[in-house]
Design a protein around this motif. Structure first.
Motif, mmCIF file in Angstrom:
data_model
loop_
_atom_site.group_PDB
_atom_site.id
_atom_site.type_symbol
_atom_site.label_atom_id
_atom_site.label_comp_id
_atom_site.label_asym_id
_atom_site.label_seq_id
_atom_site.Cartn_x
_atom_site.Cartn_y
_atom_site.Cartn_z
ATOM 1 N N LEU A 158 19.711 61.563 -5.162
ATOM 2 C CA LEU A 158 20.554 62.401 -5.143
ATOM 3 C C LEU A 158 22.409 62.158 -4.131
ATOM 4 C CD1 LEU A 158 19.283 65.568 -3.633
ATOM 5 C CD2 LEU A 158 19.791 65.393 -5.108
ATOM 6 N N GLN A 159 22.056 61.080 -3.297
ATOM 7 C CA GLN A 159 23.265 59.799 -3.379
ATOM 8 C C GLN A 159 23.902 59.390 -4.304
ATOM 9 O OE1 GLN A 159 24.446 60.112 -0.032
ATOM 10 N NE2 GLN A 159 26.207 58.273 -0.756
ATOM 11 N N ILE A 160 22.996 58.979 -5.050
ATOM 12 C CA ILE A 160 23.175 58.307 -6.555
ATOM 13 C C ILE A 160 24.416 59.628 -7.456
ATOM 14 C CG2 ILE A 160 22.596 57.334 -8.745
ATOM 15 C CD1 ILE A 160 21.339 55.646 -7.215
ATOM 16 N N SER A 161 23.343 60.644 -7.471
ATOM 17 C CA SER A 161 24.624 61.442 -8.097
ATOM 18 C C SER A 161 26.037 62.187 -7.466
ATOM 19 C CB SER A 161 23.743 62.582 -8.526
ATOM 20 O OG SER A 161 23.426 63.376 -7.443
ATOM 21 N N ARG A 162 25.528 61.709 -6.665
ATOM 22 C CA ARG A 162 27.136 62.369 -5.404
ATOM 23 C C ARG A 162 28.125 61.466 -6.049
ATOM 24 N NH1 ARG A 162 27.298 61.228 0.247
ATOM 25 N NH2 ARG A 162 29.985 62.002 0.369
ATOM 26 N N LEU A 163 27.278 60.552 -5.948
ATOM 27 C CA LEU A 163 29.064 58.977 -6.045
ATOM 28 C C LEU A 163 29.229 59.025 -7.462
ATOM 29 C CD1 LEU A 163 27.212 56.279 -3.874
ATOM 30 C CD2 LEU A 163 29.232 57.665 -3.302
ATOM 31 N N SER A 164 28.451 59.211 -8.178
ATOM 32 C CA SER A 164 28.291 59.503 -9.860
ATOM 33 C C SER A 164 29.811 60.645 -10.443
ATOM 34 C CB SER A 164 27.603 59.296 -10.520
ATOM 35 O OG SER A 164 27.239 60.451 -10.882
ATOM 36 N N GLU A 165 29.572 61.066 -9.127
ATOM 37 C CA GLU A 165 30.821 62.614 -10.119
ATOM 38 C C GLU A 165 31.631 62.385 -9.358
ATOM 39 O OE1 GLU A 165 29.061 65.785 -8.130
ATOM 40 O OE2 GLU A 165 27.772 65.811 -9.563
ATOM 41 N N GLY A 166 32.065 61.122 -8.194
ATOM 42 C CA GLY A 166 33.503 60.912 -7.235
ATOM 43 C C GLY A 166 33.618 61.615 -5.767
ATOM 44 N N LYS A 167 32.894 62.041 -5.995
ATOM 45 C CA LYS A 167 33.304 62.518 -4.323
ATOM 46 C C LYS A 167 32.393 62.150 -3.150
ATOM 47 C CE LYS A 167 30.986 67.459 -6.177
ATOM 48 N NZ LYS A 167 29.582 68.395 -5.269
ATOM 49 N N ASN A 196 35.498 61.450 -0.170
ATOM 50 C CA ASN A 196 34.959 61.874 1.059
ATOM 51 C C ASN A 196 35.419 60.915 2.043
ATOM 52 O OD1 ASN A 196 34.417 64.486 0.515
ATOM 53 N ND2 ASN A 196 32.633 64.149 0.306
ATOM 54 N N ALA A 197 35.185 59.338 1.745
ATOM 55 C CA ALA A 197 35.118 58.077 2.708
ATOM 56 C C ALA A 197 36.069 58.393 3.050
ATOM 57 C CB ALA A 197 34.289 56.939 1.554
ATOM 58 N N GLU A 198 37.062 58.016 1.740
ATOM 59 C CA GLU A 198 38.555 57.939 2.385
ATOM 60 C C GLU A 198 39.641 58.973 2.774
ATOM 61 O OE1 GLU A 198 40.756 57.900 -1.295
ATOM 62 O OE2 GLU A 198 39.964 55.867 -2.672
ATOM 63 N N THR A 199 39.076 59.411 3.058
ATOM 64 C CA THR A 199 39.519 60.720 4.785
ATOM 65 C C THR A 199 38.536 60.568 5.824
ATOM 66 O OG1 THR A 199 38.138 62.646 2.852
ATOM 67 C CG2 THR A 199 40.477 62.728 2.334
ATOM 68 N N GLU A 200 37.501 60.277 5.416
ATOM 69 C CA GLU A 200 36.969 60.900 6.770
ATOM 70 C C GLU A 200 36.970 59.466 7.785
ATOM 71 O OE1 GLU A 200 32.628 61.006 5.689
ATOM 72 O OE2 GLU A 200 32.605 62.730 5.503
ATOM 73 N N CYS A 201 37.334 58.675 6.677
ATOM 74 C CA CYS A 201 37.674 56.653 7.014
ATOM 75 C C CYS A 201 39.868 56.334 7.526
ATOM 76 C CB CYS A 201 36.723 55.436 6.756
ATOM 77 S SG CYS A 201 34.839 55.889 6.567
ATOM 78 N N ALA A 202 39.765 57.208 7.399
ATOM 79 C CA ALA A 202 41.173 56.675 7.282
ATOM 80 C C ALA A 202 42.016 56.481 8.302
ATOM 81 C CB ALA A 202 41.953 58.002 6.598
ATOM 82 N N ASP A 203 41.732 56.505 9.179
ATOM 83 C CA ASP A 203 42.007 56.628 10.868
ATOM 84 C C ASP A 203 41.574 55.026 11.506
ATOM 85 O OD1 ASP A 203 39.842 57.705 11.868
ATOM 86 O OD2 ASP A 203 40.493 58.687 13.298
ATOM 87 N N THR A 204 40.412 54.968 10.253
ATOM 88 C CA THR A 204 39.879 53.869 11.522
ATOM 89 C C THR A 204 40.528 52.252 10.710
ATOM 90 O OG1 THR A 204 37.899 54.041 9.539
ATOM 91 C CG2 THR A 204 38.029 54.315 12.041
#
Length: 54
Positions: free
Chosen positions: A25-34, A38-46
């Motif tokens: 499930l994680q691999i399919s989520r990453l291959s869709e580009g989501k 999400n990683a960029e928006t969640e970690c933008a302030d760090t």
């Protein structure tokens, strides 16, 4: 004793199946580009934006 072995075998196989499903499930989520968006928006302030500046 055989009940204990069945319990250990079932727990091990169940855990392996669960981890495999989560990985798929994680691999399919990453291959869709989501995942990247999400990683960029969640970690933008760090992430420091003023690298090398004083």
């Amino acid at each position: 004793m055989s009940n204990f072995l069945y319990f250990i075998l079932g727990t091990t196989l169940g855990g392996m199946c669960g981890v495999s499903c989560m990985c798929v499930l994680q691999i399919s989520r990453l291959s869709e580009g989501k995942g990247d968006a999400n990683a960029e928006t969640e970690c933008a302030d760090t992430v420091p934006t003023d690298r090398g500046r004083s």
